[in-house]
Design an enzyme around this catalytic site. Sequence first.
Site, PDB file in Angstrom:
ATOM      1  CB  SER A  54      16.361 -11.273  24.167  1.00 49.90           C
ATOM      2  OG  SER A  54      15.807 -12.553  24.323  1.00 49.90           O
ATOM      3  CE  LYS A  69      16.774 -14.013  21.620  1.00 51.25           C
ATOM      4  NZ  LYS A  69      15.309 -13.982  21.871  1.00 51.25           N
ATOM      5  CE1 TYR A  71      18.797 -17.585  22.063  1.00 54.57           C
ATOM      6  CE2 TYR A  71      18.113 -19.074  23.809  1.00 54.57           C
ATOM      7  CZ  TYR A  71      17.906 -17.934  23.060  1.00 54.57           C
ATOM      8  OH  TYR A  71      16.822 -17.134  23.322  1.00 54.57           O
ATOM      9  CE1 TYR A  78      11.855 -11.369  21.175  1.00 60.00           C
ATOM     10  CE2 TYR A  78      11.555 -10.123  23.193  1.00 60.00           C
ATOM     11  CZ  TYR A  78      12.357 -10.882  22.362  1.00 60.00           C
ATOM     12  OH  TYR A  78      13.643 -11.136  22.713  1.00 60.00           O
ATOM     13  CB  VAL A 136      13.479 -12.172  30.058  1.00 60.39           C
ATOM     14  CG1 VAL A 136      12.380 -12.389  29.047  1.00 60.39           C
ATOM     15  CG2 VAL A 136      14.577 -13.183  29.930  1.00 60.39           C
TER      16      VAL A 136
HETATM   17  O1  DON Z   1      15.694 -17.895  25.464  1.00 62.32           O
HETATM   18  C1  DON Z   1      15.226 -17.336  26.423  1.00 62.32           C
HETATM   19  O2  DON Z   1      14.113 -17.566  26.835  1.00 62.32           O
HETATM   20  C2  DON Z   1      16.082 -16.286  27.127  1.00 62.32           C
HETATM   21  N1  DON Z   1      17.447 -16.700  27.160  1.00 62.32           N
HETATM   22  C3  DON Z   1      16.005 -14.968  26.434  1.00 62.32           C
HETATM   23  C4  DON Z   1      14.599 -14.493  26.228  1.00 62.32           C
HETATM   24  C5  DON Z   1      14.494 -13.022  26.267  1.00 62.32           C
HETATM   25  O3  DON Z   1      15.329 -12.308  26.788  1.00 62.32           O
HETATM   26  C6  DON Z   1      13.237 -12.465  25.736  1.00 62.32           C
HETATM   27  N2  DON Z   1      13.233 -11.041  25.858  1.00 62.32           N
HETATM   28  N3  DON Z   1      12.511 -10.254  26.290  1.00 62.32           N
END
Ligand code: DON
Length: 301
Positions: free
Chosen positions: A61, A64, A188, A236, A254
Site C-alpha cells: 500500500s 498508493k 492494482y 487506516y 502490509v
Molecule cells: O490490496 C491489498 O490488500 C494489498 N495489495 C495492499 C494492502 C495494504 O498494504 C494495506 N496496508 N497496510
Amino acid sequence: MQELLLEIAEAAAGSPDKGNVATYIPELAGVDPDQFGIAVALEDGRLLTAGDADVPFSIQSVSKVFALALALGRVGDQLWYRVGREPSGLSFDSILLLEREDGIPRNPFINAGALVTTDTYLAESNPREALGELLRFIRAAADDDSIHINERVAQSEIATGHRNFSLAHYLASHGNMRSAVDKVLGTYCHQCAIEMTCRQLALAGRFLIDADDMPPLVAVQRRRRINALMMTCGHYDGSGDFAFRVGLPGKSGVGGGILVISPGRASIAVWSPGLNRYGNSKLGTEAMETFAKRMGWSVFG
Ligand code: DON
C-alpha cells in the site's frame, strides 16, 4: 543521526514481539519476520541507513502514494469527484461505508479508494503502459532504474484477492469504475507488488519533502495535500495513533514498509514485516516513534 539509526536497528533486532507477518497474500506469508531496515534521505541529498536497508520488500500500500501522485497528474482535482479525503476509521479493505456513501470511497489510501486511483491513471491505456508510467515516476523520484515489480507476488494477490474484486465490482455497480474490473485489479495488484529497499523508498519519497536538487515531480500544493492525506489516512484506522505517536505523515503497507515524510527535512523508509492489529508494521511504527522523538521532528511544532 547515524548512531541513533544503529541504536534503533539494534533495539528492533532484540525486540521480543515483532508482530505478525501478513498471510492473506500467500507469497508474503513466507517472509522472514526477523528483518529490519531503516533509511533516511535528507533534504540536502545525504542518505543514512541501518539494518537491512538494502533488502527488497513488497511495498504494497505504500505504492498508493505514488499512484495518487500519478492520478492527480492525469486528472487534477477531478479525482475528488470520485474519491473523498476523510479518514474511514475502518480497516484498509472494508466495504462497509461504500454502500452508505454511494460508491464514493472515503479516501485514496483505503483499498476501495486506491482502486479508483488505479482506474484513474489506467484511464484509456492498457495495464502495461500504465504500470510503465508508474514505474517511470518512481524510478525518476528515486533516481534508480532497477526498481521493478515482483510478478509472483502480483499473481499471488490476483489469485486470492476476492475482497478487492468485491470492492471493485461494488464500485462498478455505482458507476465509479471506468475500465473493466479485471483490468483494474490486475493493474492494482502489480502496483502493490513493486519491490523496493528502504534505501530506494526513502530516495523515492524525497519528492514529498521539498528538496533542492529534486526535479519538481509534483506542484507545492499537491505535495502538501498528499502529505495531509498521509497524516490523516495513511495508516487506516491506526492513523490517529500514528499521528499521536510519531507526529509525521506516513504511509504503511502490509509488506511491513512505512514511508514517513518530515516536510522540508527528510524522507524516511522503515521496514519490518511483522504487523500490528491495524495491519501496519509494528516495529516500524515503534522505530519511527523513537526516531521522531529523539530528533525532535514533528509537524505539530
Ligand atoms: O490490496 C491489498 O490488500 C494489498 N495489495 C495492499 C494492502 C495494504 O498494504 C494495506 N496496508 N497496510
